[in-house]
Design an enzyme around this catalytic site. Structure first.
Site, mmCIF file in Angstrom:
data_model
loop_
_atom_site.group_PDB
_atom_site.id
_atom_site.type_symbol
_atom_site.label_atom_id
_atom_site.label_comp_id
_atom_site.label_asym_id
_atom_site.label_seq_id
_atom_site.Cartn_x
_atom_site.Cartn_y
_atom_site.Cartn_z
ATOM 1 N N GLU A 1 -79.523 13.336 -64.312
ATOM 2 C CA GLU A 1 -78.708 12.062 -64.563
ATOM 3 C C GLU A 1 -78.862 11.016 -63.548
ATOM 4 O OE1 GLU A 1 -74.791 12.614 -67.413
ATOM 5 O OE2 GLU A 1 -75.370 14.467 -66.156
ATOM 6 N N LYS B 1 -65.010 26.408 -24.731
ATOM 7 C CA LYS B 1 -66.258 26.609 -24.991
ATOM 8 C C LYS B 1 -65.903 28.178 -25.167
ATOM 9 C CE LYS B 1 -69.551 24.710 -24.000
ATOM 10 N NZ LYS B 1 -70.347 23.605 -24.877
ATOM 11 N N ARG C 1 -75.419 8.148 -28.008
ATOM 12 C CA ARG C 1 -74.651 8.238 -27.009
ATOM 13 C C ARG C 1 -75.185 7.511 -25.775
ATOM 14 N NH1 ARG C 1 -73.031 11.556 -22.782
ATOM 15 N NH2 ARG C 1 -70.838 11.081 -22.058
ATOM 16 N N CYS D 1 -101.948 43.166 -9.123
ATOM 17 C CA CYS D 1 -101.445 42.160 -10.023
ATOM 18 C C CYS D 1 -102.257 42.185 -11.066
ATOM 19 C CB CYS D 1 -101.813 40.914 -9.313
ATOM 20 S SG CYS D 1 -102.003 39.403 -10.198
ATOM 21 N N ASP E 1 -80.895 10.991 -61.030
ATOM 22 C CA ASP E 1 -82.438 10.529 -60.730
ATOM 23 C C ASP E 1 -82.694 9.209 -61.906
ATOM 24 O OD1 ASP E 1 -82.789 12.370 -58.884
ATOM 25 O OD2 ASP E 1 -83.939 13.687 -60.180
ATOM 26 N N ASP F 1 -72.153 21.323 -33.011
ATOM 27 C CA ASP F 1 -73.221 21.162 -32.027
ATOM 28 C C ASP F 1 -74.558 20.336 -32.691
ATOM 29 O OD1 ASP F 1 -74.912 21.655 -29.813
ATOM 30 O OD2 ASP F 1 -75.360 23.768 -30.173
ATOM 31 N N LYS G 1 -66.122 21.812 -32.644
ATOM 32 C CA LYS G 1 -66.937 20.915 -31.887
ATOM 33 C C LYS G 1 -68.349 21.400 -32.387
ATOM 34 C CE LYS G 1 -67.990 19.623 -26.988
ATOM 35 N NZ LYS G 1 -69.414 20.115 -27.095
ATOM 36 N N CYS H 1 -105.432 33.652 -7.019
ATOM 37 C CA CYS H 1 -105.212 34.211 -8.311
ATOM 38 C C CYS H 1 -104.968 33.066 -9.238
ATOM 39 C CB CYS H 1 -103.679 35.303 -8.046
ATOM 40 S SG CYS H 1 -103.229 35.807 -9.642
ATOM 41 N N SER I 1 -67.433 12.006 -22.320
ATOM 42 C CA SER I 1 -67.736 13.432 -22.578
ATOM 43 C C SER I 1 -66.310 14.189 -22.458
ATOM 44 C CB SER I 1 -68.723 14.268 -21.807
ATOM 45 O OG SER I 1 -68.337 13.826 -20.788
ATOM 46 N N LEU I 2 -66.176 15.468 -22.948
ATOM 47 C CA LEU I 2 -64.995 16.227 -22.480
ATOM 48 C C LEU I 2 -65.090 17.191 -21.586
ATOM 49 C CD1 LEU I 2 -64.936 17.140 -26.391
ATOM 50 C CD2 LEU I 2 -63.212 15.885 -25.357
ATOM 51 N N GLU J 1 -60.163 20.633 -33.577
ATOM 52 C CA GLU J 1 -61.310 20.383 -34.583
ATOM 53 C C GLU J 1 -62.524 21.484 -34.005
ATOM 54 O OE1 GLU J 1 -62.431 16.173 -34.239
ATOM 55 O OE2 GLU J 1 -60.163 15.690 -34.301
ATOM 56 N N CYS K 1 -105.157 39.296 -11.439
ATOM 57 C CA CYS K 1 -106.200 39.172 -10.538
ATOM 58 C C CYS K 1 -106.783 40.634 -10.026
ATOM 59 C CB CYS K 1 -106.108 37.948 -9.437
ATOM 60 S SG CYS K 1 -105.235 38.777 -8.208
ATOM 61 N N ASP L 1 -78.537 16.553 -61.652
ATOM 62 C CA ASP L 1 -79.532 15.813 -60.855
ATOM 63 C C ASP L 1 -80.353 14.672 -61.688
ATOM 64 O OD1 ASP L 1 -78.641 17.255 -58.723
ATOM 65 O OD2 ASP L 1 -80.622 18.502 -58.510
ATOM 66 N N TYR M 1 -65.898 12.262 -36.224
ATOM 67 C CA TYR M 1 -64.676 12.743 -35.809
ATOM 68 C C TYR M 1 -63.470 11.822 -34.885
ATOM 69 C CZ TYR M 1 -67.743 12.589 -31.710
ATOM 70 O OH TYR M 1 -68.913 12.290 -30.844
ATOM 71 N N GLU N 1 -70.832 13.521 -35.165
ATOM 72 C CA GLU N 1 -72.005 14.226 -34.863
ATOM 73 C C GLU N 1 -72.843 14.642 -35.951
ATOM 74 O OE1 GLU N 1 -71.438 15.232 -31.583
ATOM 75 O OE2 GLU N 1 -72.801 16.871 -31.312
ATOM 76 N N CYS O 1 -98.170 39.326 -5.729
ATOM 77 C CA CYS O 1 -99.417 39.340 -5.716
ATOM 78 C C CYS O 1 -99.961 38.856 -4.187
ATOM 79 C CB CYS O 1 -100.019 38.520 -6.894
ATOM 80 S SG CYS O 1 -101.800 38.270 -6.624
ATOM 81 N N LYS P 1 -57.022 17.962 -29.135
ATOM 82 C CA LYS P 1 -56.739 16.540 -28.981
ATOM 83 C C LYS P 1 -55.224 16.250 -29.072
ATOM 84 C CE LYS P 1 -61.210 15.213 -30.693
ATOM 85 N NZ LYS P 1 -62.068 14.324 -31.966
HETATM 86 S S1 IVH Z 1 -64.032 14.019 -29.320
HETATM 87 C C1 IVH Z 1 -63.600 11.524 -25.689
HETATM 88 N N1 IVH Z 1 -64.636 15.804 -31.504
HETATM 89 O O1 IVH Z 1 -68.925 16.603 -28.045
HETATM 90 C C2 IVH Z 1 -64.525 12.346 -26.277
HETATM 91 N N2 IVH Z 1 -66.387 15.250 -29.716
HETATM 92 O O2 IVH Z 1 -68.379 16.654 -24.968
HETATM 93 C C3 IVH Z 1 -64.423 12.191 -27.851
HETATM 94 N N3 IVH Z 1 -68.343 16.600 -30.430
HETATM 95 O O3 IVH Z 1 -70.240 13.479 -27.064
HETATM 96 C C4 IVH Z 1 -65.386 13.335 -28.233
HETATM 97 N N4 IVH Z 1 -67.643 17.711 -32.260
HETATM 98 O O4 IVH Z 1 -70.869 14.455 -29.352
HETATM 99 C C5 IVH Z 1 -65.167 15.168 -30.200
HETATM 100 N N5 IVH Z 1 -64.662 17.119 -33.135
HETATM 101 C C6 IVH Z 1 -65.388 16.682 -32.044
HETATM 102 C C7 IVH Z 1 -66.489 16.675 -31.731
HETATM 103 C C8 IVH Z 1 -67.166 16.236 -30.636
HETATM 104 C C9 IVH Z 1 -68.807 17.481 -31.473
HETATM 105 C C10 IVH Z 1 -69.161 16.271 -29.124
HETATM 106 C C11 IVH Z 1 -69.556 14.875 -28.978
HETATM 107 C C12 IVH Z 1 -69.311 14.698 -27.828
HETATM 108 C C13 IVH Z 1 -68.968 15.612 -27.056
HETATM 109 C C14 IVH Z 1 -68.045 15.581 -26.069
#
Ligand code: IVH
Length: 659
Positions: free
Chosen positions: A34, A307, A133, A401, A36, A114, A112, A424, A81-82, A110, A404, A32, A219, A167, A419, A283
């Protein structure tokens, strides 16, 4: 001078390289100290020769001043979205649909992550824009904050144009430290790492984001100018070579069984990661096949999210508390020893009603298993009766309650105990919280703590009284200075112009949600007409059933409620619907505004356009309909000329707005 330039260039390259080792690869090559030292030298040189500072120098991550508001950005490619799946069967269905088009399937799976998705644009290898987004078509410009993430290269090794998506997330260990610090400072805590990441990106001042240890996984890339790839996996490898942080847990799978194995593995091992994941993304790897599969309005057909099943955790019921809701229902809540569950700390779980307590056999002191229902509300799944010590206490909802003292009764055929106290304060508090909330009257600055004080000090006895509050009264309350008191009064004043639908919803009439409130506002031209309508008449309106009609009539038949309406009327709260003749002459038209206008600030111009149904975007593209040009326009003016887009001067703009 040439020597200085060369030294600067070398320092920047070295620092970028070590940022990459440290933040992307997680394998620092120097100490660190070096690092800095190099940074310090760069800062000194740039201070001495400010004309040699480049926007993408590592010193410029926290560049410039805070912004006033987030500019809107239209995505060049929509951010979809997915579709979600929750079981192996659903994954197999997905696989079967794909196999109808191509038997030789290859997937990439991959994690996902959060967090918060972001799109990053590079032009000539330089980071030029980053956006959230948003609604998938239009997001917000967060360039100033994104630049503070050290794992994001500001400059690539190749001078290419591309867009990447990733993300942004808050690492778990850093999140726990961060919340601890906030607790010590008496600041509000973030519920989970995702909210902390989103909150950091929503800062106007990049100096705040710079103090947050955020990170990103890239991603996808919808476009890399001049390159084409056969497979998504090759493209990810290329992005990694360019210096982007791509998640190392990605994996190629030859069939759906391998996909399912991966999903199962991470269901059991997600806790080991230092970031939150809320599923797996599956994918199709071959990009040509993706094209054949296409998309629906919202989702691509070539990918699906798996999920995880709701997480379950063991904890202890420390107590059972009764809360009295807006309708007077006494609801029991289990107070738990706090545990981290699906990404947030959980210290309470609803027990719904007495029947539920008995059915599950919950006693104070019990060890229980909890999970989140519908991903949000924590609930008790079961009691671990084997773990009882004998000291657990049975619980019954009181007959009075707790707030009151009025009798609490269980009506025939109902499971809730309510109640009966007409005045109240608990009900009143909840009623007011409902009235001021964002999608009702949206009165900022009036939160539960202030409402409690207003009630305790007898400054209000119903929602109508909010509008006769005086500044001195507010200033006498705890934690209310002159400025916050004035803010409350201003917010109340602003709320007087709200729509009739907002008022009707805010009144908290049973069964009148925001949709029904809108329907009422569309069918009646004042609140008095709603109040005079009979059950039969109301029932004839589409979307209003007998239960709703009965509830509306009963609300307006009570003297105390009519008093509230009278107070609102006297205060000047709008109780009539907006004119239905709102003109939509600019419906669907896209505007870009550049340069300084004489009569309009940017905000005014934008408001004038959106009021008429138009949209304002920040960059000119072939989809732009008009570019409004003021004094000293920027490059957008040239771009508009290049693309042959209609250009309006201020007068032309005024004519369109007034027409
Ligand atoms: S692919 C066409 N890959 O999940 C959709 N999404 O519901 C392309 N997310 O808005 C998304 N990790 O914010 C993809 N490895 C991943 C991801 C990812 C998180 C989120 C992303 C997206 C949401 C889709």
């Amino acid at each position: 001078m040439e020597e200085i330039k060369a030294e600067l260039e070398e320092l920047r390259e070295e620092i970028n390289r070590h940022d990459y080792y440290y933040f992307v690869l997680d394998k620092p090559k120097i100490s660190d100290r070096e690092y800095d030292k190099m940074m310090q030298r760069l800062v000194e040189l740039e201070e001495e020769y400010p004309e040699l500072i480049t926007p993408n120098s590592p010193t410029q991550r926290v560049g410039g001043e805070a912004i006033d508001e987030f500019a809107k950005v239209e995505h060049r490619y929509p951010m979809l979205s997915l579709a979600k799946s929750f079981s192996q069967e659903e994954l197999r269905d997905f696989d079967n649909r794909i196999k109808k088009i191509d038997e030789n399937i290859e997937y990439v799976v991959e994690l996902k992550i959060d967090g918060l998705s972001a799109s990053l644009i590079y032009e000539g290898g330089k980071l030029t824009q980053a956006a959230t987004r948003g609604n998938g078509t239009i997001g917000e410009d967060i360039s100033h904050n994104i630049r503070t993430l050290k794992s994001i290269p500001l400059r690539l090794q190749e001078e290419i144009d591309l867009e990447v998506r990733g993300e942004v997330y808050f690492p778990k260990d850093k999140f726990i430290e961060f919340n601890k610090e906030r607790e010590n400072l008496g600041e509000d805590l973030f519920a989970n790492p995702r909210n902390a990441a989103a909150g950091s990106m929503r800062q106007l001042d990049p100096k705040v984001a710079a103090t947050r240890p955020l990170d990103i996984f890239i991603y996808d890339s919808p476009n890399i100018e001049g390159k084409s790839f056969e497979k998504h996996s090759y493209r990810l490898d290329y992005l990694e070579e360019l210096g982007f942080k791509v998640n190392p847990q990605r994996k190629k799978c030859k069939d759906i069984d391998q996909v399912i194995d991966y999903c199962e593995y991470w269901t059991d091992h997600r806790e080991e990661l230092n970031y939150e994941i809320d599923g797996i993304v599956i994918k199709v790897d071959k990009l040509a096949l993706r094209n054949d599969l296409g998309r629906t309005a919202k989702h691509p057909r070539w990918a699906i999210a798996y999920k995880f099943p709701a997480q379950q955790k063991e904890t202890k019921v420390k107590d059972i508390e009764i809360t009295v809701g807006r309708t007077g229902a006494l609801t029991p809540t289990a107070i738990l020893e706090p545990v981290l569950l699906d990404g947030s700390m959980v210290g309470r779980a609803t027990l719904h009603n007495q029947d539920e307590i008995e059915r599950k056999g919950v006693r104070i002191g019990d060890k229980v298993i909890i999970q989140k229902a519908g991903d949000i509300i924590p609930q008790v799944v079961k009691v671990l009766k084997d773990k009882r010590s004998g000291g657990e206490k049975k619980f019954s909802i009181p007959k009075q309650c707790p707030v009151c003292g009025a009798e609490a009764v269980r009506l025939d055929g109902e499971v809730v105990i309510s109640c009966t106290g007409g005045a109240c304060p608990a009900k009143l508090k909840e009623e007011i919280i409902h009235f001021v909330q964002r999608n009702a009257m949206n009165i900022e600055g009036v939160g539960p703590a202030l409402i409690e004080q207003l009630l305790e000090n007898k400054l209000i006895s119903d929602i109508g009284d909010l509008y006769s509050l005086k500044k001195e009264e507010l200033m006498n309350l705890d934690r209310m200075g002159e400025k916050s008191s004035q803010n409350v009064l201003d917010a109340l004043k602003r709320s007087k112009d709200n729509s009739l639908a907002q008022v009707l919803f805010g009144l908290g009439i049973r069964h009148v949600g925001s949709r029904v409130a809108q329907v009422l506002a569309q069918n009646y031209d004042s609140i008095d007409k709603v109040a005079q309508a009979g059950e039969e008449e109301l029932g004839e309106i589409n979307e209003i059933g007998p239960k709703i009609a009965q509830s509306i009539v009963s609300y307006f038949s009570q003297e105390q409620n009519l008093k509230i309406i009278k107070k609102l009327k006297e205060a000047g709260v709008n109780l009539e619907p907006e004119s239905l003749e709102l003109s939509n002459t600019l419906e669907g038209k896209k505007f870009v505004v550049t340069g300084t206008l004489e009569e309009f600030t940017r905000k005014d111009a934008k408001e004038a356009i959106t009021k008429l149904g138009g949209r304002v975007t920040s960059s000119v593209s072939k989809n732009t309909d008009y570019v409004v040009v003021g004094e000293n326009p920027g490059s957008k003016y040239e771009k508009a000329q290049e693309l042959g887009i209609e250009i309006l001067d201020e007068k032309g703009f005024r004519d369109i707005i007034d027409s």
